[in-house]
Design a protein around this motif. Sequence first.
Motif, PDB file in Angstrom:
ATOM      1  N   ARG A  29       0.850  -1.184   0.000  1.00  0.00           N
ATOM      2  CA  ARG A  29       0.000   0.000   0.000  1.00  0.00           C
ATOM      3  C   ARG A  29       0.884   1.232   0.000  1.00  0.00           C
ATOM      4  NH1 ARG A  29      -0.090   1.878   5.306  1.00  0.00           N
ATOM      5  NH2 ARG A  29       0.567   0.301   6.787  1.00  0.00           N
ATOM      6  N   ARG A  30       0.380   2.283  -0.577  1.00  0.00           N
ATOM      7  CA  ARG A  30       1.119   3.526  -0.659  1.00  0.00           C
ATOM      8  C   ARG A  30       0.938   4.316   0.635  1.00  0.00           C
ATOM      9  NH1 ARG A  30       2.673   6.577  -5.535  1.00  0.00           N
ATOM     10  NH2 ARG A  30       3.474   8.515  -4.722  1.00  0.00           N
ATOM     11  N   VAL A  31       2.027   4.868   1.146  1.00  0.00           N
ATOM     12  CA  VAL A  31       1.972   5.731   2.321  1.00  0.00           C
ATOM     13  C   VAL A  31       2.658   7.043   1.982  1.00  0.00           C
ATOM     14  CG1 VAL A  31       1.926   3.813   3.977  1.00  0.00           C
ATOM     15  CG2 VAL A  31       4.107   4.821   3.327  1.00  0.00           C
ATOM     16  N   ASP A  32       2.420   8.048   2.775  1.00  0.00           N
ATOM     17  CA  ASP A  32       3.069   9.340   2.602  1.00  0.00           C
ATOM     18  C   ASP A  32       4.578   9.170   2.765  1.00  0.00           C
ATOM     19  OD1 ASP A  32       4.081  12.008   4.212  1.00  0.00           O
ATOM     20  OD2 ASP A  32       2.662  12.427   2.576  1.00  0.00           O
ATOM     21  N   ALA A  33       5.368   9.846   1.934  1.00  0.00           N
ATOM     22  CA  ALA A  33       6.827   9.721   1.988  1.00  0.00           C
ATOM     23  C   ALA A  33       7.370  10.076   3.365  1.00  0.00           C
ATOM     24  CB  ALA A  33       7.477  10.590   0.915  1.00  0.00           C
ATOM     25  N   GLY A  34       6.654  10.903   4.123  1.00  0.00           N
ATOM     26  CA  GLY A  34       7.098  11.269   5.463  1.00  0.00           C
ATOM     27  C   GLY A  34       7.086  10.102   6.438  1.00  0.00           C
ATOM     28  N   GLN A  35       6.377   9.046   6.124  1.00  0.00           N
ATOM     29  CA  GLN A  35       6.316   7.868   6.988  1.00  0.00           C
ATOM     30  C   GLN A  35       7.392   6.833   6.651  1.00  0.00           C
ATOM     31  OE1 GLN A  35       2.015   7.180   6.067  1.00  0.00           O
ATOM     32  NE2 GLN A  35       1.907   6.902   8.290  1.00  0.00           N
ATOM     33  N   LEU A  36       8.135   7.065   5.566  1.00  0.00           N
ATOM     34  CA  LEU A  36       9.137   6.097   5.125  1.00  0.00           C
ATOM     35  C   LEU A  36      10.499   6.391   5.737  1.00  0.00           C
ATOM     36  CD1 LEU A  36       8.296   6.096   1.306  1.00  0.00           C
ATOM     37  CD2 LEU A  36       7.611   4.391   3.001  1.00  0.00           C
ATOM     38  N   ASP A  37      11.341   5.362   5.817  1.00  0.00           N
ATOM     39  CA  ASP A  37      12.745   5.583   6.160  1.00  0.00           C
ATOM     40  C   ASP A  37      13.345   6.483   5.089  1.00  0.00           C
ATOM     41  OD1 ASP A  37      13.302   2.133   7.168  1.00  0.00           O
ATOM     42  OD2 ASP A  37      12.584   3.844   8.322  1.00  0.00           O
ATOM     43  N   GLU A  38      14.373   7.243   5.441  1.00  0.00           N
ATOM     44  CA  GLU A  38      14.972   8.197   4.495  1.00  0.00           C
ATOM     45  C   GLU A  38      15.438   7.521   3.206  1.00  0.00           C
ATOM     46  OE1 GLU A  38      16.064  11.548   2.619  1.00  0.00           O
ATOM     47  OE2 GLU A  38      14.787  11.337   4.376  1.00  0.00           O
ATOM     48  N   SER A  39      15.985   6.323   3.303  1.00  0.00           N
ATOM     49  CA  SER A  39      16.487   5.638   2.100  1.00  0.00           C
ATOM     50  C   SER A  39      15.360   5.343   1.107  1.00  0.00           C
ATOM     51  CB  SER A  39      17.206   4.344   2.474  1.00  0.00           C
ATOM     52  OG  SER A  39      16.295   3.438   3.081  1.00  0.00           O
ATOM     53  N   LEU A  40      14.131   5.168   1.602  1.00  0.00           N
ATOM     54  CA  LEU A  40      12.992   4.917   0.727  1.00  0.00           C
ATOM     55  C   LEU A  40      12.272   6.209   0.339  1.00  0.00           C
ATOM     56  CD1 LEU A  40      11.546   1.812   2.585  1.00  0.00           C
ATOM     57  CD2 LEU A  40      12.912   1.819   0.496  1.00  0.00           C
ATOM     58  N   ALA A  41      12.310   7.210   1.218  1.00  0.00           N
ATOM     59  CA  ALA A  41      11.598   8.460   0.966  1.00  0.00           C
ATOM     60  C   ALA A  41      12.313   9.333  -0.061  1.00  0.00           C
ATOM     61  CB  ALA A  41      11.418   9.235   2.268  1.00  0.00           C
ATOM     62  N   ALA A  42      13.647   9.332  -0.061  1.00  0.00           N
ATOM     63  CA  ALA A  42      14.406  10.221  -0.949  1.00  0.00           C
ATOM     64  C   ALA A  42      14.051  10.037  -2.427  1.00  0.00           C
ATOM     65  CB  ALA A  42      15.906  10.033  -0.716  1.00  0.00           C
TER      66      ALA A  42
END
Length: 80
Positions: A29-42
């Motif tokens: 499922r898609r989540v807001d990038a703010g909820q991801l670890d930095e390596s996945l959010a960047a």
Amino acid sequence: MGGFDRDRVAALLVGDGTLTPLAVVAVGRRVDAGQLDESLAAPERATPERATRQRLPITDLLLSVRPVSVPTVAERDGRG
């Protein structure tokens, strides 16, 4: 993803040999990038088109099959 046991997947999902699985897809499922670890959010923040991309409905990706009971490898080999 790594490999998968094509015969076992076919047996679990269909059982009658009418389908041959060619790929296995991980569904999430898609989540807001703010909820991801930095390596996945960047990477999500780096490309604007990633934020607006559309997903197919899950019903467009799956086949409707009846599950069947298949012994585990250990059971099949007499160890389970």
